[in-house]
Design a protein around this motif. Sequence first.
Motif, mmCIF file in Angstrom:
data_model
loop_
_atom_site.group_PDB
_atom_site.id
_atom_site.type_symbol
_atom_site.label_atom_id
_atom_site.label_comp_id
_atom_site.label_asym_id
_atom_site.label_seq_id
_atom_site.Cartn_x
_atom_site.Cartn_y
_atom_site.Cartn_z
ATOM 1 N N LEU A 127 -4.031 -5.014 -1.215
ATOM 2 C CA LEU A 127 -4.913 -3.838 -1.294
ATOM 3 C C LEU A 127 -6.071 -3.900 -0.307
ATOM 4 C CD1 LEU A 127 -5.382 -2.693 -4.977
ATOM 5 C CD2 LEU A 127 -3.847 -1.864 -3.193
ATOM 6 N N ASP A 128 -6.644 -5.094 -0.153
ATOM 7 C CA ASP A 128 -7.841 -5.180 0.689
ATOM 8 C C ASP A 128 -7.509 -5.163 2.178
ATOM 9 O OD1 ASP A 128 -9.675 -5.251 -1.483
ATOM 10 O OD2 ASP A 128 -8.955 -7.282 -1.901
ATOM 11 N N GLN A 129 -6.217 -5.151 2.497
ATOM 12 C CA GLN A 129 -5.831 -5.047 3.899
ATOM 13 C C GLN A 129 -5.481 -3.611 4.306
ATOM 14 O OE1 GLN A 129 -3.740 -9.407 3.885
ATOM 15 N NE2 GLN A 129 -2.990 -7.976 5.429
ATOM 16 N N LEU A 130 -5.471 -2.687 3.332
ATOM 17 C CA LEU A 130 -5.163 -1.294 3.691
ATOM 18 C C LEU A 130 -6.201 -0.804 4.701
ATOM 19 C CD1 LEU A 130 -4.221 0.277 0.218
ATOM 20 C CD2 LEU A 130 -2.678 -0.456 2.058
ATOM 21 N N PRO A 131 -5.736 -0.299 5.842
ATOM 22 C CA PRO A 131 -6.678 0.060 6.912
ATOM 23 C C PRO A 131 -7.473 1.319 6.547
ATOM 24 C CG PRO A 131 -4.466 0.771 7.476
ATOM 25 C CD PRO A 131 -4.339 0.001 6.192
ATOM 26 N N GLY A 143 -0.418 -1.173 22.955
ATOM 27 C CA GLY A 143 -0.482 0.040 23.766
ATOM 28 C C GLY A 143 -0.485 1.327 22.955
ATOM 29 N N TRP A 144 -0.457 1.250 21.628
ATOM 30 C CA TRP A 144 -0.381 2.469 20.811
ATOM 31 C C TRP A 144 -1.735 3.166 20.703
ATOM 32 C CZ3 TRP A 144 3.031 0.751 16.012
ATOM 33 C CH2 TRP A 144 4.341 0.536 16.466
ATOM 34 N N ASP A 145 -1.672 4.476 20.444
ATOM 35 C CA ASP A 145 -2.904 5.244 20.261
ATOM 36 C C ASP A 145 -3.296 5.307 18.781
ATOM 37 O OD1 ASP A 145 -0.859 6.790 19.384
ATOM 38 O OD2 ASP A 145 -1.356 8.562 20.568
ATOM 39 N N CYS A 146 -2.734 4.411 17.971
ATOM 40 C CA CYS A 146 -3.115 4.362 16.558
ATOM 41 C C CYS A 146 -3.044 2.903 16.107
ATOM 42 C CB CYS A 146 -2.189 5.221 15.704
ATOM 43 S SG CYS A 146 -0.492 4.639 15.661
ATOM 44 N N ARG A 147 -3.680 2.614 14.995
ATOM 45 C CA ARG A 147 -3.645 1.261 14.471
ATOM 46 C C ARG A 147 -2.266 0.921 13.910
ATOM 47 N NH1 ARG A 147 -9.042 0.784 10.828
ATOM 48 N NH2 ARG A 147 -8.118 -1.255 10.456
ATOM 49 N N CYS A 148 -2.010 -0.353 13.782
ATOM 50 C CA CYS A 148 -0.754 -0.826 13.199
ATOM 51 C C CYS A 148 -1.138 -2.045 12.371
ATOM 52 C CB CYS A 148 0.234 -1.176 14.316
ATOM 53 S SG CYS A 148 1.788 -1.833 13.706
ATOM 54 N N THR A 149 -1.067 -1.905 11.049
ATOM 55 C CA THR A 149 -1.682 -2.894 10.164
ATOM 56 C C THR A 149 -0.686 -3.482 9.176
ATOM 57 O OG1 THR A 149 -3.667 -1.505 10.266
ATOM 58 C CG2 THR A 149 -3.646 -3.283 8.612
ATOM 59 N N GLU A 150 -0.728 -4.817 9.060
ATOM 60 C CA GLU A 150 0.099 -5.514 8.075
ATOM 61 C C GLU A 150 -0.511 -5.272 6.697
ATOM 62 O OE1 GLU A 150 0.533 -9.671 9.039
ATOM 63 O OE2 GLU A 150 1.030 -10.180 6.957
ATOM 64 N N ILE A 151 0.273 -4.771 5.754
ATOM 65 C CA ILE A 151 -0.291 -4.423 4.446
ATOM 66 C C ILE A 151 0.445 -5.064 3.273
ATOM 67 C CG2 ILE A 151 -1.275 -2.227 5.211
ATOM 68 C CD1 ILE A 151 1.187 -0.892 3.756
ATOM 69 N N GLY A 152 1.505 -5.821 3.545
ATOM 70 C CA GLY A 152 2.202 -6.406 2.403
ATOM 71 C C GLY A 152 3.463 -7.133 2.820
#
Lengths: 322, 322
Positions: free
Chosen positions: A235-239, A284-293
């Motif tokens: 939960l605490d990693q949700l961007p 190179g992306w124009d958006c974040r990419c986040t590990e969430i689980g």
Amino acid sequence: MALSEFYLIRRYFARQAMARSDVVLGVGDDGALLEPLGGEQLVVTTDMLAADVHFRVDARPEGIGHKALAVNLSDLAAMGARPAWVTLSLALPDPDEVWLAAFSRGFLRLAEQFRVQLIGGDMTRGPLTICVQALGFVPRGQAMRRDAARPGDVIFVTGTPGDAGMALALDTGRVTVPEDARAYFRARLDRPTPRVAQGLALRGLANAAIDISDGLIQDLGHILERSGVGACLFLDQLPRSPALAVCGDEPAVLAAQLGGGDDYELCFTITPSQLPRLRRIAVGWDCRCTEIGVIEAAPGLRCQRSDGTFHPLVGGGYDHFA
Amino acid sequence: MALSEFYLIRRYFARQAMARSDVVLGVGDDGALLEPLGGEQLVVTTDMLAADVHFRVDARPEGIGHKALAVNLSDLAAMGARPAWVTLSLALPDPDEVWLAAFSRGFLRLAEQFRVQLIGGDMTRGPLTICVQALGFVPRGQAMRRDAARPGDVIFVTGTPGDAGMALALDTGRVTVPEDARAYFRARLDRPTPRVAQGLALRGLANAAIDISDGLIQDLGHILERSGVGACLFLDQLPRSPALAVCGDEPAVLAAQLGGGDDYELCFTITPSQLPRLRRIAVGWDCRCTEIGVIEAAPGLRCQRSDGTFHPLVGGGYDHFA
């Protein structure tokens, strides 16, 4: 003056500047005639948008046009498909030319941006309803499917899910945020960005993928169900977008992140050994990419805090008939 | 009990018995994954049906399901395409399971008949609106197009246009016919037969073709406009069903034949040298195939009586916004 549907179609929808070489015959016959590229698989998706369900009937028509196409391109993105063609069907209470001009502008501008050609459609009198069908291509065997998540896979999301859901929460009047944040949330709800480039980059790399239209919990749930696996969400990693970060109303933020729909971000799973490759690409992306689980063998979805405690799941995302 | 859209989709639409080998992934992912046959052209068509415009809201749902698919298969037939796949989107005020069961039965029965697989769709809350997209294939260069009529071509229609239009005329209460005829007209309106077999037989044989959805005059008019030609219709050669023949109300019959929509018969043009081949083929059809006119170089549409006089054209078929 009574306006002919044929006139309206010609004036607003048969004038797209871009012409793809794989379109033999576009708008104007009984059907479109197309040349599929040999050796690739065809991906077909469709979404129907109803007034006051998917958009407010008084919303800016340019935004409605944008969104009607965006949600379909998002589905292609979630399969890793390159968009090619689109059809558009419209039921309209009245042939309002000002509305149609703005709607078609929003729709066609996004189409141009992704080199998608409008190849046909239909127009009828009726309560405002929009149905779009998008067609695209993916090399054989490279489509990302909901049933391909494996235990041990790492779960990622693009962007910052919860933004659109927060705009909907604000509409209820029970949540308040600073004015700038409100405008940002509204823009994310009304003009979602289909993650087409990310979907293309992820094919051959991600295992399972889905786009978040009904809320993270519910849409990730489809992957879990189809793949026969479970997951643990951190939960605490949700961007959080800057606007989500300043909201202050923690329960509202979490509800939007977990259950808010309409984000049209991608949620995908990937084998750990592929993480270095993903990190190189996502730079190179124009958006974040986040590990969430992480995907687990045991069925069910658990939401864990960084202190190790578990969060009780409430609400299950958006369902049109629940 | 609140019913989930996912439950409804699974229960009523994901259970089609037939599975085509060219469908890699059908209902249940972000999009369908399909294997187009190499070397053929793809034909895509879509039609939207709104309650109280295309069908009465209290009409039998099985018939509505049949018709929603039939009108799309008819468009494929008019291009000479072999149907393959279909998507279905539904906006429903309430998830009425009795209605859905009957609707899906009518839809899927026709799909089975033509070996068309339902590959995806969408379901949302909203005023009853149906949107169907049909996809099919045609060998390269063999599609029948609206722009391919040439002066000297003979004009044909399948079946007996006017039947469905007469059912609509009866609804107004200004026309009366014997009870048996009324039931026949109603069946033709509610359960049109898509002329798929005829469309397949005509490819490589007919020049231009269209299906009659908005009335013979208007739909033939599309061929004339797109082909840059005119035509003479032989009024006294327009084929009549037994029910049309006993109507008695001559102006009503003629109005239905020329301007009545919803017949979904094919109107096509053919080079005179091909007539013997057409006659040989049409002997095996389950519907009539009647010569009704000739394409001329001079623009415009003339309606000629067998005594050589011309009939003044009135009315122009159905337009949703006229």
